[in-house]
Write an enzyme that holds these catalytic residues in place. Structure first.
Site, short mmCIF file in Angstrom:
data_model
loop_
_atom_site.label_atom_id
_atom_site.label_comp_id
_atom_site.label_asym_id
_atom_site.label_seq_id
_atom_site.Cartn_x
_atom_site.Cartn_y
_atom_site.Cartn_z
N LEU A 35 0.73 5.12 -2.08
CA LEU A 35 1.66 4.15 -1.50
C LEU A 35 3.02 4.39 -2.15
CD1 LEU A 35 -0.27 0.74 -1.44
CD2 LEU A 35 0.64 1.94 0.55
N ASP A 36 4.09 4.35 -1.36
CA ASP A 36 5.43 4.48 -1.93
C ASP A 36 5.69 3.34 -2.90
OD1 ASP A 36 5.96 6.73 -0.45
OD2 ASP A 36 6.97 5.65 1.18
#
Length: 282
Positions: A35-36
Site C-alpha cells: 500500500l502506498d
C-alpha cells in the site's frame, strides 16, 4: 510462523510496518501486496517462513474506498504530489455517473509515472524523481466494480472500486477526469478487501504489539487448497528434502502434512511428492 492481518494507517510505508512486525516477532516478515504511504487499510503480512507465500498470496481481487478531487492534477496523481495543472471544469454527479461504465471491465491502463513499474530495469519513480520523462507502458487490468458512493464537497467524491491485482486507483481518477474534460487527483485511499481477507479481520500494530501470538493466524488455515497427509514413515525423508512415492496424489498444488506437521505446498511429479514451497519449521 503465520499470517498477520494489519490495518495500516496512512502516513507510513508498508515496508515500515513490516519492519515493526519483524521486531515484534523477531523473525523475517514480508507483505503480500504493498500500500502506498498515503493509503490505509488491509495489509497482509507473512511472518517467518510464511513470507515465502508471496506468489501464492499477492494476487486476487481487491476492493478500495477512494476519494477523487476534481479541478487539478499532481505529478504523482495523488494528494502527496506537486500540482502540475488546474482547471475550473468540475463535473456534476450526473456526468460522473455517465462516464463510470466506460471505466469498468477489462481496460488498458497507463500506470502513474511515480510507480514501482520497471522501465528499462529501473523503477519508474526513480526516473521521475530525477526529472526524467517517464511513460510507463499500458497494462491490462480489470475493474469489476466502480461505483460513486457520495459527494463530499463541491469538488470531492468518494467511490468504491473492486479490481484486479496491479490496478492503480490513482490512474482511474486521472482517466475519469479526462473523460469529463477535467482534471482529477486521488486524495484518499483505503483497502478493505484483498482476496478472501477483509478489513474487519485486521488489527492495528499497537494491538499486535500488545499480544503478538493472539493475532498470528496459522499459515495452513488461510491457504485454500486441498490437504494431503503422507505416511508417517516418510517424515524424516521429507525433513531431509527427499522426494517420496505416494499413491493417488491430488492434482495440482496441495497442502502437505506428515506426522501432524504442516510441510507446505507440494505437488505430484511422476508419482512422487515434490515440495514447491517449504514452510516446515522443524
Amino acid at each position: 510462523m503465520g499470517i498477520v492481518i494489519v490495518d495500516k494507517p496512512s502516513g507510513i510505508s508498508s515496508a515500515a510496518i513490516v519492519g515493526k512486525l519483524k521486531r515484534i516477532y523477531n523473525t523475517p516478515c514480508g507483505h503480500f501486496g504493498t500500500l502506498d504511504p498515503m493509503a490505509s487499510g488491509l495489509l497482509i503480512v507473512g511472518v517467518g517462513k510464511a513470507s515465502r507465500l508471496f506468489d501464492y498470496m499477492q494476487g486476487g481481487t481487491k476492493t478500495y474506498e477512494a476519494v477523487f478531487e476534481f479541478g487539478y492534477l499532481t505529478d504523482t496523481l495523488d494528494g502527496t504530489g506537486e500540482v502540475t495543472d488546474r482547471t475550473e471544469v468540475i463535473p456534476t454527479i450526473d456526468q460522473i455517473k455517465a462516464v463510470i461504465p466506460s471505466l469498468r471491465g477489462s481496460i488498458s491502463q497507463i500506470p502513474p509515472a511515480y510507480s514501482a513499474k520497471s522501465i528499462g530495469g529501473v523503477r519508474a519513480y526513480k526516473l521521475a524523481r530525477k526529472g526524467q520523462a517517464v511513460e510507463p507502458p499500458p497494462k491490462q487490468v480489470t475493474i469489476h466494480k466502480l461505483e460513486l458512493l457520495k459527494q463530499i464537497s463541491d469538488t470531492q467524491y468518494s467511490f468504491v472500486v473492486e479490481c484486479s491485482s496491479g490496478t492503480y486507483i490513482r490512474s482511474i481518477a486521472r482517466d475519469m477526469a479526462s473523460g469529463l474534460n477535467s482534471l482529477g487527483t486521488m486524495t484518499a485511499l483505503r483497502r478493505t478487501i484483498s482476496g478472501h481477507f477483509d478489513i474487519s479481520d485486521a488489527h492495528t500494530v499497537d494491538e499486535i504489539t500488545n499480544n503478538p501470538q493472539k493475532y498470528l493466524i496459522p499459515t495452513d488455515t488461510v491457504i485454500k487448497l486441498s490437504n494431503y497427509t503422507a505416511c508417517d514413515s516418510h517424515y524424516q525423508k521429507l525433513i531431509n528434502g527427499v522426494k517420496i512415492y505416494e499413491d493417488s496424489l491430488p492434482q495440482g498444488l496441495f497442502k502437505l502434512y506428515c506426522n501432524n506437521v504442516f510441510f507446505g505446498l507440494a505437488k505430484g511429479e511422476d508419482g512422487r511428492i515434490k515440495i514447491v514451497t517449504n514452510l516446515c519449521e522443524k
